[in-house]
Each structure stands twice: as C-alpha cells, then as structure tokens.
Motif scaffolding. Structure first.
Motif, PDB file in Angstrom:
ATOM      1  N   VAL A 135       5.228  -7.798  -2.898  1.00  0.00           N
ATOM      2  CA  VAL A 135       5.382  -6.505  -2.222  1.00  0.00           C
ATOM      3  C   VAL A 135       4.018  -5.999  -1.765  1.00  0.00           C
ATOM      4  O   VAL A 135       3.871  -5.510  -0.642  1.00  0.00           O
ATOM      5  CB  VAL A 135       6.070  -5.483  -3.159  1.00  0.00           C
ATOM      6  CG1 VAL A 135       5.966  -4.075  -2.599  1.00  0.00           C
ATOM      7  CG2 VAL A 135       7.520  -5.863  -3.381  1.00  0.00           C
ATOM      8  N   LYS A 136       3.016  -6.138  -2.624  1.00  0.00           N
ATOM      9  CA  LYS A 136       1.664  -5.686  -2.275  1.00  0.00           C
ATOM     10  C   LYS A 136       1.142  -6.456  -1.055  1.00  0.00           C
ATOM     11  O   LYS A 136       0.591  -5.865  -0.130  1.00  0.00           O
ATOM     12  CB  LYS A 136       0.744  -5.895  -3.479  1.00  0.00           C
ATOM     13  CG  LYS A 136      -0.648  -5.367  -3.310  1.00  0.00           C
ATOM     14  CD  LYS A 136      -1.435  -5.574  -4.592  1.00  0.00           C
ATOM     15  CE  LYS A 136      -2.866  -5.122  -4.457  1.00  0.00           C
ATOM     16  NZ  LYS A 136      -3.640  -5.367  -5.680  1.00  0.00           N
ATOM     17  N   GLN A 137       1.329  -7.776  -1.062  1.00  0.00           N
ATOM     18  CA  GLN A 137       0.862  -8.604   0.051  1.00  0.00           C
ATOM     19  C   GLN A 137       1.634  -8.267   1.326  1.00  0.00           C
ATOM     20  O   GLN A 137       1.052  -8.160   2.402  1.00  0.00           O
ATOM     21  CB  GLN A 137       1.012 -10.082  -0.287  1.00  0.00           C
ATOM     22  CG  GLN A 137       0.496 -11.010   0.795  1.00  0.00           C
ATOM     23  CD  GLN A 137       0.641 -12.475   0.395  1.00  0.00           C
ATOM     24  OE1 GLN A 137       1.098 -12.784  -0.694  1.00  0.00           O
ATOM     25  NE2 GLN A 137       0.265 -13.352   1.282  1.00  0.00           N
ATOM     26  N   GLY A 138       2.949  -8.099   1.198  1.00  0.00           N
ATOM     27  CA  GLY A 138       3.765  -7.760   2.367  1.00  0.00           C
ATOM     28  C   GLY A 138       3.373  -6.415   2.957  1.00  0.00           C
ATOM     29  O   GLY A 138       3.327  -6.252   4.175  1.00  0.00           O
ATOM     30  N   THR A 139       3.072  -5.473   2.095  1.00  0.00           N
ATOM     31  CA  THR A 139       2.646  -4.155   2.572  1.00  0.00           C
ATOM     32  C   THR A 139       1.316  -4.258   3.309  1.00  0.00           C
ATOM     33  O   THR A 139       1.133  -3.649   4.364  1.00  0.00           O
ATOM     34  CB  THR A 139       2.520  -3.181   1.382  1.00  0.00           C
ATOM     35  OG1 THR A 139       3.779  -3.098   0.728  1.00  0.00           O
ATOM     36  CG2 THR A 139       2.091  -1.813   1.837  1.00  0.00           C
ATOM     37  N   ALA A 140       0.403  -5.048   2.761  1.00  0.00           N
ATOM     38  CA  ALA A 140      -0.903  -5.219   3.410  1.00  0.00           C
ATOM     39  C   ALA A 140      -0.737  -5.878   4.780  1.00  0.00           C
ATOM     40  O   ALA A 140      -1.351  -5.448   5.763  1.00  0.00           O
ATOM     41  CB  ALA A 140      -1.830  -6.039   2.523  1.00  0.00           C
ATOM     42  N   GLU A 141       0.113  -6.911   4.848  1.00  0.00           N
ATOM     43  CA  GLU A 141       0.333  -7.593   6.133  1.00  0.00           C
ATOM     44  C   GLU A 141       1.001  -6.668   7.142  1.00  0.00           C
ATOM     45  O   GLU A 141       0.625  -6.637   8.318  1.00  0.00           O
ATOM     46  CB  GLU A 141       1.181  -8.840   5.919  1.00  0.00           C
ATOM     47  CG  GLU A 141       0.451  -9.965   5.197  1.00  0.00           C
ATOM     48  CD  GLU A 141       1.343 -11.158   4.916  1.00  0.00           C
ATOM     49  OE1 GLU A 141       2.484 -11.196   5.419  1.00  0.00           O
ATOM     50  OE2 GLU A 141       0.887 -12.058   4.192  1.00  0.00           O
TER      51      GLU A 141
END
Length: 134
Positions: free
Chosen positions: A78-84
């Motif tokens: 979720v953190k990575q998806g939010t950053a992307e």
C-alpha cells in the motif's frame, strides 16, 4: 389356553433374560473400567493430550507469524502503491504554469475593447438614431 401359555413364556423369558442380561452388562462394565484405569492406557492418553497441545501451540505460532508477515507485506504494498500514484499524479496532473495576460482590471471592461472591427460594448443596443420607429 394359548394366550395363557404365551404370558407364562414371556414372564419366564423376562426373568431369565434379565438375570443373564444383568450379568453380561456388569461384565462389560468391569472390563471397561479396568481398561480405563490401566496405567499404560492413561499414560498413552496423557502423551496424546500433550502432543496435541504442543502441535496446536506450534500451529498457532505459525499462523500468527504468517499473519504478521502478510500484514507487513500488505502495508508495504500500500505504501509503495501510494508513492507511485502520487508520483504519477504529480507528473501528469499538475496545474500548468500560467502567464498573466492582463495588467489589472482594464482588459475585463468590455467598454474599453481594443477591437478594430465591431462596436464598443457600451453601444450594444445600437445608437438611438438607427432604431426602428425612433
């Protein structure tokens, strides 16, 4: 006479069957009690309970550890998806830079138009001399 013979036969059968049946039941009960109270059987039962308890404890620990890893992986995803998503949004959907085309409120006044062709907006209704009937 047949009905009387049947009744006597049933009574004799009941008394004999009850005595024999009671002895058989008592014998089965004693055997079961002896088997249950056998120290070897009790030891095997205790070993089985201990083994089942250990196995259940290990499975519970494994499940908890797996759930913890899954939660960590999900949080990271979720953190990575939010950053992307934030990066894509910032690159593709940013507000364009604007350059002011006017110097104050002057251009917004339609009466001060610099248009060569056409009339002043103040004359929108036409001049009084060109109106019909007037």
């Amino acid at each position: 006479m047949g009905l009387l013979s049947l009744g006597v036969g049933m009574a004799v059968g009941y008394v004999i069957g009850t005595k024999t049946g009671r002895e058989g039941f008592e014998k089965a009960r004693r055997s079961a009690s002896e088997a249950w109270n056998d120290p070897d059987l009790q030891e095997k039962i205790q070993d089985g309970v201990a083994s089942a308890t250990d196995t259940a404890s290990k499975v519970a620990q494994d499940v908890a550890e797996t759930a913890k890893r899954a939660a960590t992986a999900a949080a990271e995803a979720v953190k990575q998806g939010t950053a992307e998503a934030t990066e894509i949004f910032d690159e593709e959907f940013h507000a364009p830079e604007t350059v002011p085309t006017s110097h104050g409120d002057v251009d917004s006044d339609p009466g001060l138009s610099t248009e060569k062709d056409g009339s002043d907006w103040a004359q929108e209704g036409g001049s009084p001399g060109t109106r019909e009937g007037g």
